[in-house]
Design a protein around this motif. Structure first.
Motif, short mmCIF file in Angstrom:
data_model
loop_
_atom_site.label_atom_id
_atom_site.label_comp_id
_atom_site.label_asym_id
_atom_site.label_seq_id
_atom_site.Cartn_x
_atom_site.Cartn_y
_atom_site.Cartn_z
N MET A 1 23.41 -24.40 5.24
CA MET A 1 23.99 -23.35 4.94
C MET A 1 22.45 -22.49 5.46
SD MET A 1 25.45 -20.06 2.85
CE MET A 1 27.17 -19.72 3.75
N THR A 2 22.16 -21.61 5.98
CA THR A 2 21.52 -20.92 6.13
C THR A 2 20.34 -19.95 5.54
OG1 THR A 2 21.41 -21.05 8.06
CG2 THR A 2 18.85 -19.63 8.26
N SER A 3 19.28 -19.89 4.72
CA SER A 3 18.73 -18.51 4.17
C SER A 3 17.81 -18.05 4.68
CB SER A 3 18.23 -19.06 2.59
OG SER A 3 19.34 -20.01 1.41
N MET A 4 18.05 -16.77 3.53
CA MET A 4 17.08 -15.05 4.80
C MET A 4 16.10 -14.85 3.65
SD MET A 4 16.62 -12.80 7.02
CE MET A 4 17.62 -13.12 7.79
N ILE A 5 14.76 -15.00 4.12
CA ILE A 5 13.42 -14.52 3.45
C ILE A 5 13.57 -13.45 4.32
CG2 ILE A 5 10.99 -14.93 3.50
CD1 ILE A 5 11.61 -17.69 3.65
N THR A 6 13.50 -12.13 3.33
CA THR A 6 13.40 -10.53 4.16
C THR A 6 11.75 -10.52 3.25
OG1 THR A 6 15.48 -10.21 3.80
CG2 THR A 6 13.93 -8.38 3.71
N ILE A 7 10.93 -10.20 4.24
CA ILE A 7 9.58 -9.54 3.39
C ILE A 7 9.32 -8.60 4.47
CG2 ILE A 7 7.16 -10.38 4.29
CD1 ILE A 7 8.87 -12.37 5.85
N CYS A 8 9.16 -7.92 3.27
CA CYS A 8 7.84 -6.43 3.23
C CYS A 8 6.53 -6.03 3.32
CB CYS A 8 7.76 -6.27 1.48
SG CYS A 8 7.22 -4.22 1.53
N ASP A 9 6.78 -5.48 4.85
CA ASP A 9 5.60 -5.90 5.36
C ASP A 9 4.90 -4.29 5.66
OD1 ASP A 9 7.78 -3.59 7.11
OD2 ASP A 9 6.90 -5.08 8.85
N THR A 10 5.16 -3.37 4.54
CA THR A 10 4.12 -2.54 3.94
C THR A 10 3.75 -3.06 2.87
OG1 THR A 10 5.97 -1.14 2.46
CG2 THR A 10 6.24 -0.68 5.32
N CYS A 11 4.30 -3.44 1.94
CA CYS A 11 3.32 -4.11 0.62
C CYS A 11 1.96 -3.94 0.83
CB CYS A 11 3.39 -5.41 0.39
SG CYS A 11 4.99 -5.62 -0.93
N LYS A 12 1.15 -3.00 0.05
CA LYS A 12 -0.36 -3.20 0.39
C LYS A 12 -1.38 -3.47 -1.45
CE LYS A 12 -0.58 0.49 2.85
NZ LYS A 12 -0.81 2.01 3.75
N ARG A 13 -1.53 -4.28 -1.84
CA ARG A 13 -2.42 -5.38 -2.88
C ARG A 13 -3.02 -4.00 -3.50
NH1 ARG A 13 -1.77 -9.80 -5.32
NH2 ARG A 13 -3.32 -10.33 -5.99
N ASP A 14 -3.20 -4.55 -4.81
CA ASP A 14 -3.87 -3.02 -5.44
C ASP A 14 -5.70 -3.06 -5.00
OD1 ASP A 14 -2.66 -2.31 -7.18
OD2 ASP A 14 -2.78 -3.56 -8.99
N ASP A 15 -5.80 -4.77 -4.30
CA ASP A 15 -7.67 -5.45 -3.21
C ASP A 15 -7.45 -5.14 -2.16
OD1 ASP A 15 -5.61 -7.25 -2.82
OD2 ASP A 15 -6.94 -8.85 -3.21
N TRP A 16 -6.13 -4.49 -1.34
CA TRP A 16 -5.91 -4.42 0.16
C TRP A 16 -6.99 -3.29 0.17
CZ3 TRP A 16 -4.54 0.00 2.75
CH2 TRP A 16 -4.29 -0.01 4.71
N VAL A 17 -8.13 -3.72 1.81
CA VAL A 17 -9.10 -2.34 1.99
C VAL A 17 -8.20 -2.91 3.50
CG1 VAL A 17 -11.55 -1.77 2.74
CG2 VAL A 17 -10.83 -3.01 0.11
N GLU A 18 -8.05 -1.23 3.96
CA GLU A 18 -7.63 -2.13 5.39
C GLU A 18 -8.87 -1.87 6.37
OE1 GLU A 18 -5.49 1.13 8.90
OE2 GLU A 18 -7.19 2.45 7.07
N GLY A 19 -9.74 -1.94 6.00
CA GLY A 19 -11.29 -2.22 7.01
C GLY A 19 -10.69 -1.86 8.32
N GLY A 20 -10.95 -1.03 9.27
CA GLY A 20 -10.18 -0.69 10.15
C GLY A 20 -9.45 -1.58 11.04
#
Length: 124
Positions: A1-20
């Motif tokens: 059987m196959t398992s699905m990994i659903t990944i949140c692509d909008t997560c921003k960690r506290d240390d995230w800086v866009e940096g352009g």
């Protein structure tokens, strides 16, 4: 059987800086998980915008029909963490119930489990 990994692509960690770059922590992690899962027959990936675990980003869900499903979070977006998520999902795929013995978990997923959901009931 196959398992699905659903990944949140909008997560921003506290240390995230866009940096352009405009790349969120979740997008970066999604790319790494997708790369780690590439070519595998037992694991599939998909992205979803917001798993509502913002205080624990980066978040993923590991799911399969008829099995226990899990949400994991608080990952740093690293190739090692991505590989561990894929390895755990492969163990989940091999398990009849979705439950994976703790001693077989990759070290990098330990301490990252947030929720466990029972399988949905089968349609009658």
């Amino acid at each position: 059987m196959t398992s699905m990994i659903t990944i949140c692509d909008t997560c921003k960690r506290d240390d995230w800086v866009e940096g352009g770059s405009g790349v969120t922590s979740g997008e970066a992690f999604a790319q790494m998980v997708e790369a780690a899962a590439s070519g595998r027959g037992d694991v599939r990936t998909r992205r979803h915008s917001c798993l509502m675990g913002c205080n624990r980003s980066c978040n993923v869900a590991i799911q399969a029909a008829g099995k226990l499903n899990y949400t994991l979070g608080e990952f740093e977006p690293t190739p090692e963490a991505a590989q561990a998520v894929v390895e755990y999902a492969a163990l989940h795929a091999q398990s009849e119930t979705g439950q994976v013995p703790y001693k077989t978990w990759p070290q990098e997923v330990k301490g990252h489990f947030v929720t466990r959901h029972p399988p949905l009931p089968a349609d009658e």
